[in-house]
Structures are given as structure tokens and as C-alpha cells.
Design an enzyme around this catalytic site. Sequence first.
Site, PDB file in Angstrom:
ATOM      1  N   VAL A  67      -0.308 -11.462  -0.226  1.00 22.94           N
ATOM      2  CA  VAL A  67       0.826 -12.194  -0.787  1.00 22.94           C
ATOM      3  C   VAL A  67       1.096 -13.414   0.078  1.00 22.94           C
ATOM      4  CG1 VAL A  67       3.238 -12.089  -1.492  1.00 22.94           C
ATOM      5  CG2 VAL A  67       1.799 -10.053  -1.688  1.00 22.94           C
TER       6      VAL A  67
ATOM      7  N   ASP B  83       4.342   4.062  -4.763  1.00 21.42           N
ATOM      8  CA  ASP B  83       4.152   3.566  -3.403  1.00 21.42           C
ATOM      9  C   ASP B  83       5.486   3.123  -2.808  1.00 21.42           C
ATOM     10  OD1 ASP B  83       2.651   3.061  -1.148  1.00 21.42           O
ATOM     11  OD2 ASP B  83       2.064   1.043  -1.761  1.00 21.42           O
TER      12      ASP B  83
ATOM     13  N   LYS C 265       0.832 -13.393  -5.342  1.00 25.18           N
ATOM     14  CA  LYS C 265      -0.019 -12.257  -4.986  1.00 25.18           C
ATOM     15  C   LYS C 265      -1.432 -12.506  -5.483  1.00 25.18           C
ATOM     16  CE  LYS C 265      -0.383  -7.236  -5.376  1.00 25.18           C
ATOM     17  NZ  LYS C 265       0.277  -6.007  -5.839  1.00 25.18           N
TER      18      LYS C 265
ATOM     19  N   GLY D 103      -3.467  -2.870  -0.017  1.00 26.40           N
ATOM     20  CA  GLY D 103      -4.761  -2.476  -0.553  1.00 26.40           C
ATOM     21  C   GLY D 103      -5.161  -3.224  -1.798  1.00 26.40           C
ATOM     22  N   PHE D 104      -4.199  -3.859  -2.463  1.00 21.86           N
ATOM     23  CA  PHE D 104      -4.498  -4.509  -3.730  1.00 21.86           C
ATOM     24  C   PHE D 104      -4.507  -6.026  -3.624  1.00 21.86           C
ATOM     25  CE2 PHE D 104      -3.408  -0.329  -4.998  1.00 21.86           C
ATOM     26  CZ  PHE D 104      -4.131  -0.091  -6.154  1.00 21.86           C
TER      27      PHE D 104
ATOM     28  N   LEU E 186       2.517 -13.713   3.585  1.00 24.19           N
ATOM     29  CA  LEU E 186       3.734 -12.890   3.718  1.00 24.19           C
ATOM     30  C   LEU E 186       3.409 -11.429   3.986  1.00 24.19           C
ATOM     31  CD1 LEU E 186       5.812 -14.325   0.735  1.00 24.19           C
ATOM     32  CD2 LEU E 186       6.138 -14.804   3.173  1.00 24.19           C
TER      33      LEU E 186
END
Length: 694
Positions: free
Chosen positions: A374, A484, A389, A370-371, A366
Site C-alpha cells: 500500500v 484478518d 494498494k 501477503g496480498f 504505507l
Amino acid sequence: MAEPSWIIHITLLSIILLSHPPIQTAQTLNTTTYTFGPFYRDSPDFDKFRFLGDAGGMSAGALQITQDSRNSAEYLVNKSGRVMFTERFRLYNPKKTRPTTTNTSTMLVASFNTTFDINIYRTTGTVPGEGIAFIIAPDLSKPPLASYGGYLGLTNSTTDGDPSNQIIAIELDTGKQSYDPVRGDHVGLDINSVVSNATASLADFNIEIAPVNATNHTVWINYDGISRRLFVYMAKQFAPKPTKPLLVADVDLSKHVNQYSHFGFAASTGNDYELNCVLGWNLTVEVLPEERGLSGWRLSVVVVASAVVVGVVVGVGFMLLKKRRLGREDMQYILGKLKSLPGMPREFRFVELKRATNNFDGKNKLGEGGFGIVYKGVLEKEKVEVAVKKFSREKLKGKDDFLAELTIINRLRHKHLVRLVGWCHKNGMLLLVYDFMPNGSLDAHLYGEGDPLPWSRRYTVLADVASALTYLHDEYDQRVLHRDLKASNILLDSHFNARLGDFGLARALDNEKTSYMEAEGCFAGTPGYIAPECFHTQKATCESDVFGFGAVILEVVCGRRPYDVFPGGFKYLADWVWTLYREGRILEAVDKKLEGEYSAEDAERLLLLGLACSHPIAAERPKTQAIAQIIYRSVPPPAVPRIKPAFIWPMVGSLSIDSGSYCSGTTTTRRSSSSNCVWPTIEGQAGLGEISMV
């Protein structure tokens, strides 16, 4: 060497059993939070309310507790209405207790906090009457007959004072009755009667509920279920919560209301009349636990058996742990898990999520940040779509990110935040599971090939996000910075309602402190959404969140990305819009796809708000509560300078503690009004983040 997972789970079991024995002692309780407003008949919240008696329903963005016709007094006099939230709450549990500071126990009574905005409007040249009340009622019944006038829609001459009413109300009275102990506007605690048990004059606080010039007010009501004490505060809308309450009263809910009750509002008019409007409402209620059904000798057996099991498990666990020391990461994992008890979301088995996502097939991807990545998944048993995620960082830092996101979002409850469904930790793999948002992200609808997002939906999306941001900054028990805010992190559910997601950068901020966790020693974020001061402080604040939301507002109205190439050589959308505003052509910034569809008044309102949020000086940006009210059309758009101000670097040590701003490692209690350093923005050349030193 890290321990096998079964050892970790045995140790966790022993700790949980020790922490939660079957005997009823103090318990950490969850809360549930609801946020409502603005109120319109096509609002998804419409069905959550019951309009009773002479309530006028939802109109003009407000709950009309009594009828709202301004044209004919005939329809306004001698009315009484209630608007009740249909959700029922358990407010006490006779079978549950919790300890007190005196080493005794007391019945478990729920605490609650509520905040609501009201406008009590008197038509020209009239005397206002009678009043409005926040109420706790046993059911969704209509107001009693003849409960108009001084009865406030609560009781009548026959039922007033009857304990079977099971009603508690906080009245805001605009009419003086013979039984009222104070003259003029006053607040009172009513228990089964409009003869208040405790009252306070609002004149002592320079408050007039329904002044000649219509004024919105905010009311805070806090109830402590341990001390059985209620606190009421009131101020003009957008003013901070006063330090001194209007009213403090002792009241034990368990002695007066039904164990299962409803919250809502009641109001009335008499020969004198007013419009009784609730503009917005936030409610947080403590969730009481259910009984386990153990008593007598069975309870004794369970206690003894539990003690034996705990003893064996603890002994074995600690012997094994002594032989093999837990690695640092696993200990952090355990501490993180314990920190979230109780109320921990579901723990998924890795194989479940692997199967749900078809082994994390790229076709189910999806999005990516940066983390982590998904993926869309379908839970096999429930046949429910979810978003999974998968964190990309496998080592300690990745686990810190995972724990930060898990502990923050698990405690947040708001209809415009993406709900956390569960989590998984397996062989160093970290995963979080969220509700799936079938309509994807906002940016996909702004820039995708499908039909453009219509104006009404764009406006509603911004209202939804403003509501969520207000909750994070001002209404949750800790101040949470998202850090963010951008269009790709705003997701749309099946009804196109907006949900703010991706808390990978979010951090909870202690309201009494001015520090937060950094992300790898530098400020993380997305170009175009980053406030100019963040390039220098490397720190996030509520004001930098507001800046990011300002970029989103302009992006939604203009249909252009915040960082792009714009006419005149501008690189930032805000700079281009500010130039159009200076030249009196601000509506030329509106997305051309919306030609002939949008409201010019609302478009200008949002563009000015977007510019105000994009102000280079953090202290000049509006607060989140004010932003929401501007979008809800409760107040006019902000005043914006025609020429974009220069970015001014505050003096070293300057800091506004109230706003949570950061300007170096030291702090003071006031923000300096001057500065030794100025970095001006060169018109048409430099944008936010392209700052030249004088």
C-alpha cells in the site's frame, strides 16, 4: 493471446448499451446505509440530527426523544419531541418505472430497511405513557403545538388526519386512547393521523414495551418499494429477528409522503410519562436514479441511433473476438466488471496512480501484507490524498484476490469501513484506491514512539470496530467474513475514528449456505489472531472473526501484542490475562502507560469481553451484536470462567448453521454438546494453536 484493451472496452460498451437502453425499464439500484450509536454529545454524529420540540438530545448513550430528567415529574409530563436525521431521501420518482411480474410497469418507489434498539423506561411505581414512533416526515419542522399525550408528537387536534401532513409513522403505543382499536401495548401504522390504519396487539406476541424491569428491544421495519408492503418485527435485544412479523400492511409511499423526505423518531408523554430512548439505529435506503431528460422524438432518435451503434459495435467486436480469443484472465476481468455494474467505483488510468505515488516510490510505502503493498498517493487534479494498494500477485490467483476484494468492499457502506474510491487494471497490474487515513494504523499508535493512545480514544476505537463487525456479520444483505482482524488492519481517520480495512481475505457468505472460498487451500491469517479451530478446519467463520476481535480488545487494553513473551512463560496474551483473572488481579494487565487515566470499571468490562471472545470453544463466544452492546455499556460484561476452558473438538458432522460454524465437510442443524476428541491447553505451557492430543 489476450485482446488489446480497446477491444475489451468496445465489447463492454456494447454490452452496457444493450443492458441500459435510454428507455426506462428495470434498473439495478444502489443503496446507502447509515449506522448510528451509541449517542453522546461529543459524538461525530451529533450534527447529523435535529432535536426538535421537547427532545432531550443525546445523553447516556441514547437519543432522548423526549426529556430525560428522572428526578422531577414536572419536567416529564405533557411533552412531545422529534429527533430527525438531517439527510433527505428521495422516496419515489413519478418519471421512473420498473416492470412487475405481470409484465406491467409501476412507479419507482424506494425500498428501505431500518433496525433500531429502544429502551422505554418507566420510573418506579408509574404507569408508562404515551409512546414512540419511527416516522417519515417532509421536513425538519418541530412537532405541532399540543402534540403531547396520544398525539405522539405527530399531529394535534387541528391537524390530525390532514393529508398535507405528509407523515407516515410506525407507532409503539404504551397508552390506550378512545380511538385505539386494541387494549394495551400495540404497534400501528399511522398515515397523517394517530388513528392507525393498521394495528396489532403486542400482548399477542408476549411483548411489553415498558415493563417494570427496564428492557431493551430491537425493532425491524422493512419496506418493499415494489410490492408497496411494510413489515414490522420486534423482539428483546439480542434475540434473533422473529420469523413472523407483528404487522404487515400495504402502503404506497408515493400517495402519502413528500417525494423528498426525512427519517427519524417522534414521541410524547401525557399525564403518564416515560423516558423514550433510542440506543442504536441502522438505516438502509434504496437510491433512486436521476432522470436523463430525454422525451418524445428525441428519445426515439436516441433509441434508433443507439441500436445502430450497438449493432455496429457488437458486429465488429464479435468479429475481432472470433479471430482472437480472449484469455481466461481478461474474461474474468470483464465478468468481474459487469458484475459490479451499476455503481462501479471510479476507474483510474494507470498513469494517474503512477504519478500520484511518484512511480510507487518506496518513500510513500504505507504498509505491506501477503496480498500487496500500500502506497500513499496524491491525485493530481483533485489534490486529494489516497491509499493505493498494488497487488503483488500478477497471475490468475492475484486477479481472483483483486476481484474478490473489489466486489465485496464496493458494495459495503458503513462509516467505520475504509471507503473504496476506485480501481485500475493495466497490463496485468491490479490496483485498488482507498480513502487515505492520515493517522495510520492502530498498532502504530499502540507500539510507536509517539504519545500513547489515551484511554477514551482506545475505548472509542473498539466501539467503532464492533459497529463495523456487526454490520458485516448481521446487517449487510450477505454475511461477510473479514478473516484478518488485527490492529494493523484498523485505520484511524483525521479525527481518530476507526475504520476497518484490508479486505484482501474477506469473503461474502451466502446466508443460506455454509461454504466460502478458501485461500490457497489453507487458513490465512496472523498468529495470535487465529481461532484454535481454524488450525483444524482450515475454515473461517463469524466466530473466528470474533476471536480475532477478542485479541484486538486485549491488545488495545493491555498495550501488548497477542503473540509475544509474557510473565510465567506464556506465549499468548489471552493466556496471561486469563491467569491474572483467575488470581483476581485482572487489572494488572492494563497498559502501564495508562496508569491513573483509565476507568477501572470499563477496563474490566473490556478485559472480560476480550476473554469471552477468546474462548477456545467457538460456540461459547458472544455474537457481534452482543459485543457491541457490551462495549456501549447497554448490558453488563459477560460471565467468564475463572479457569480457561480446554479446546474441545466437536463431533464429526457437528455444525451450527445459524452461527455459520464449520466442523468438517458435512453439516447438521444442531451443534453437538459432546465430543469424542479433546485437545486441552496445558496451563502456562501451551496456548491457542499449541494443542496436544489426549
